[in-house]
Structure formats: C-alpha cells, structure tokens
Design an enzyme around this catalytic site. Sequence first.
Site, mmCIF file in Angstrom:
data_model
loop_
_atom_site.group_PDB
_atom_site.id
_atom_site.type_symbol
_atom_site.label_atom_id
_atom_site.label_comp_id
_atom_site.label_asym_id
_atom_site.label_seq_id
_atom_site.Cartn_x
_atom_site.Cartn_y
_atom_site.Cartn_z
ATOM 1 N NE ARG A 122 -2.531 0.971 3.526
ATOM 2 C CZ ARG A 122 -3.206 0.682 4.643
ATOM 3 N NH1 ARG A 122 -4.468 0.268 4.559
ATOM 4 N NH2 ARG A 122 -2.654 0.806 5.827
ATOM 5 C CE LYS B 160 -2.170 4.684 7.285
ATOM 6 N NZ LYS B 160 -3.344 5.302 7.851
ATOM 7 C CD GLU C 192 -11.586 5.781 4.556
ATOM 8 O OE1 GLU C 192 -11.101 4.911 5.296
ATOM 9 O OE2 GLU C 192 -10.978 6.272 3.595
HETATM 10 N N1 PLP Z 1 -8.998 4.348 6.604
HETATM 11 C C1 PLP Z 1 -8.186 5.335 6.969
HETATM 12 C C2 PLP Z 1 -8.490 6.714 6.489
HETATM 13 C C3 PLP Z 1 -7.068 5.070 7.773
HETATM 14 O O1 PLP Z 1 -6.253 6.047 8.149
HETATM 15 C C4 PLP Z 1 -6.831 3.753 8.210
HETATM 16 C C5 PLP Z 1 -5.666 3.438 9.022
HETATM 17 O O2 PLP Z 1 -4.695 2.943 8.576
HETATM 18 C C6 PLP Z 1 -7.722 2.752 7.803
HETATM 19 C C7 PLP Z 1 -8.792 3.085 7.018
HETATM 20 C C8 PLP Z 1 -7.529 1.340 8.236
HETATM 21 O O3 PLP Z 1 -6.540 0.702 7.483
HETATM 22 P P1 PLP Z 1 -5.746 -0.524 8.077
HETATM 23 O O4 PLP Z 1 -6.746 -1.536 8.445
HETATM 24 O O5 PLP Z 1 -4.880 -0.982 6.947
HETATM 25 O O6 PLP Z 1 -4.983 -0.023 9.241
HETATM 26 C C1 COI Z 2 -3.952 3.275 11.590
HETATM 27 O O1 COI Z 2 -4.928 2.647 11.959
HETATM 28 O O2 COI Z 2 -2.830 2.747 11.479
HETATM 29 C C2 COI Z 2 -4.044 4.669 11.245
HETATM 30 O O3 COI Z 2 -3.168 5.134 10.581
HETATM 31 C C3 COI Z 2 -5.209 5.411 11.721
HETATM 32 C C4 COI Z 2 -4.894 6.722 12.358
HETATM 33 C C5 COI Z 2 -4.044 6.610 13.563
HETATM 34 C C6 COI Z 2 -4.397 7.709 11.363
#
Ligand code: PLP
Ligand code: COI
Length: 344
Positions: free
Chosen positions: A79, A181, A217
């Site tokens: 990612r 991200k 989201e």
């Molecule tokens: N959506 C956003 C905007 C986020 O910042 C995060 C955090 O990483 C997620 C979703 C969840 O992603 P993940 O499950 O890969 O941590």
């Molecule tokens: C995560 O879940 O890793 C995130 O980046 C979410 C938040 C702390 C920005």
Amino acid sequence: MEIDWQSLGFGYMKTDYRYVANFKDGKWDEGELSTDSNVVINESAGVLQYAQTCFEGMKAYRTEDGRVVCFRPDLNAQRMIESCKRLEMPIFPEEKFIDAVKQVVSKNIDFVPPYGSGATLYIRPYMFGTNPVMGVKPATEFQFRIFVSPVGPYFKGGIKPITLRVPDFDRAAPLGTGHVKAGLNYAMSLHAIVDAHNQGYNENLYVDSATRTKVEETGGANIIFVTKDNKVITPKSNTILPSITRRSLMYVAKEYLGLEVEEREIGINEIGNFKECALCGTAAVLSPVGKVVDHGKVTEFPSGMDKPGEITQKLYDTLTGIQMGRIQAPKGWIYEIEPAKAIV
Ligand code: PLP
Ligand code: COI
C-alpha cells in the site's frame, strides 16, 4: 523502565531505536537503526512546503506463548508503494520494508506490551521529501523512517460503542488521494475532527463527495455493517483507503465464521436497516458504533451503546485471536520477529 501497559492510550512514546534510510541521486542508501528521534531538514523541504509525505500503520503483538509477531506487513509495504506512486515519491521495496520493520521491532522488543495487557506495539513507517523545493514540484531527496510506540485503544473505553456524525466536510475528491495514505488526507480532516469532538461526537463518518449520498469511511478507519440476516457488508468505493484490517475481517467473516459478506455501495439513507456497525483499522481494531447522526437524522443500531453487537464481538474475537496466536492464522498473515541478539 516501568510502563503501565493497562493505562496506555493511543499516543506517542519514544522508544530506543528507529530505522532511517535516505534516497538521493536516484537510489536508497543501506538504511540503519538510529537512537536519534529528531529529524533535521531544510526549511524549504518538500514535506514542509507541499506536504509531500505518506505513511503506514501496523502493529506487533505478543502472542499467548510469548512470541512477537507482526500482522500482514507485506500489505502495508504494497500500500505504501501505491501511496508513493500517487505522490511522486520513490518506492521503498517490499522486501526492504519488511526487513526494516523486523529490525525496528526486534531492537525495541522490550516495548512490545505483554500478552493480555490490551496494549500492542504500533509501527509507523513513513516517507517525506527532504530537499528544498520552491516551485510546486516533487522533491528529489527523501527519507524513509520507521518508529514504534506502545499503544492502548484508539477510542477511550476500548470496545465501548461510539457515536459518529456525518460532517459538512469532504474527505476525498473522486479522483483525489482518498485511496492512498497521504499525510494531506489527515491534515484536511483535522478541522472536521476538532469540530466533531466539540459537538460531542467521537468521529466523522464521511460520505462520498461527488453525491454526498454514499457511506465512505471515517478519518482513520473503514466501516462495516451487519444486516438483519447477519451478512457483513462494507462500502465499495475508489476513494477510501483499502484497509488491511477490513480485508482481513471480510475473509474471517466468510472463512472462519461462515457468514455471507459483500462489498457494495451503501447509501447513507439505508443504514437504519442494519443491526450492527463498527469501525475497523489497525488503530481502531474493530470499534463498535452505537449511533450515527446525519444532521437531524439519528440512527441507533439495535446493538445499542453498551456493548458490541454479537457479530462484531465474534469478528473481534476471531481477528484478535489470529493476531495474538490463539487461533490458527491463514497462511502468510503472521510474520514472526526474532529478538535482536546481544552484541558480545
Ligand atoms: N482508513 C483510513 C483513512 C485510515 O487512516 C486507516 C488506518 O490505517 C484505515 C482506514 C484502516 O486501514 P488498516 O486496516 O490498513 O490499518
Ligand atoms: C492506523 O490505523 O494505522 C491509522 O493510521 C489510523 C490513524 C491513527 C491515522
């Protein structure tokens, strides 16, 4: 060093080592571990002027039998590569990324919270443009770093249901950066989150900015719903972050719990039909949502404000069971970290 693991919130704690690699003249250097938690960069660095930065978030866990493991770091590496491509940054190769994660966790092994403490070790890889830029253009020199910090629950109260509101702000444009991200996605959400907190809500539930009719989201997590016939559904959208937790949960729902799952567009007006709702992400894990307020319209999920719904609880138990070694993980999900050997 004494850490009261139980009382940790989701915050930064300085640990002993971080990983640092620099990109210059078209290539990455070897990279090394450093004890210096400060970054010194030029006043006109690309990250400071035009926010050329992206990051990742993942965790290391102490298993029931005392091992330290990391959950699907390959997907974080992949990612981050997508984020870098979209932001005109050099990619940091997957193998080097995973190796760097292992090195940092291994050298900070005493900061991995004990099994059963409710805390975990958050791992934050990130990259930013370091050389001076004045015209709007990409930097040519970059730094990639990884630090770690022990953390507790993202939302105070742990697995207690929270309240979301649909804000009058957008998170991601249709062809923008919502699916990667990028630091900028979070910068623009800061006003919205402060405003949400001031109004007594825990988080913002964004809708799609093109039509403002579809669920997207929150600022830092994806969302899932459970229908009255126990189907687990999640929004399909090109403008949300492809959460690794959400993808893992959908697999767990189907393959471990035998539930039907579906990724589809979800109208904000249909959420009143669902019986459970939860946010999912590395930081959020699986945080139950009890209520959504969309301007005058209040949706209270039948699971209520006291405890997670039944399916949410099962998903939570199964996912965290896999992460903490209580339940057999699908092949390739768990990466074991070797403690760093003492130098003799
Ligand atoms: N959506 C956003 C905007 C986020 O910042 C995060 C955090 O990483 C997620 C979703 C969840 O992603 P993940 O499950 O890969 O941590
Ligand atoms: C995560 O879940 O890793 C995130 O980046 C979410 C938040 C702390 C920005």
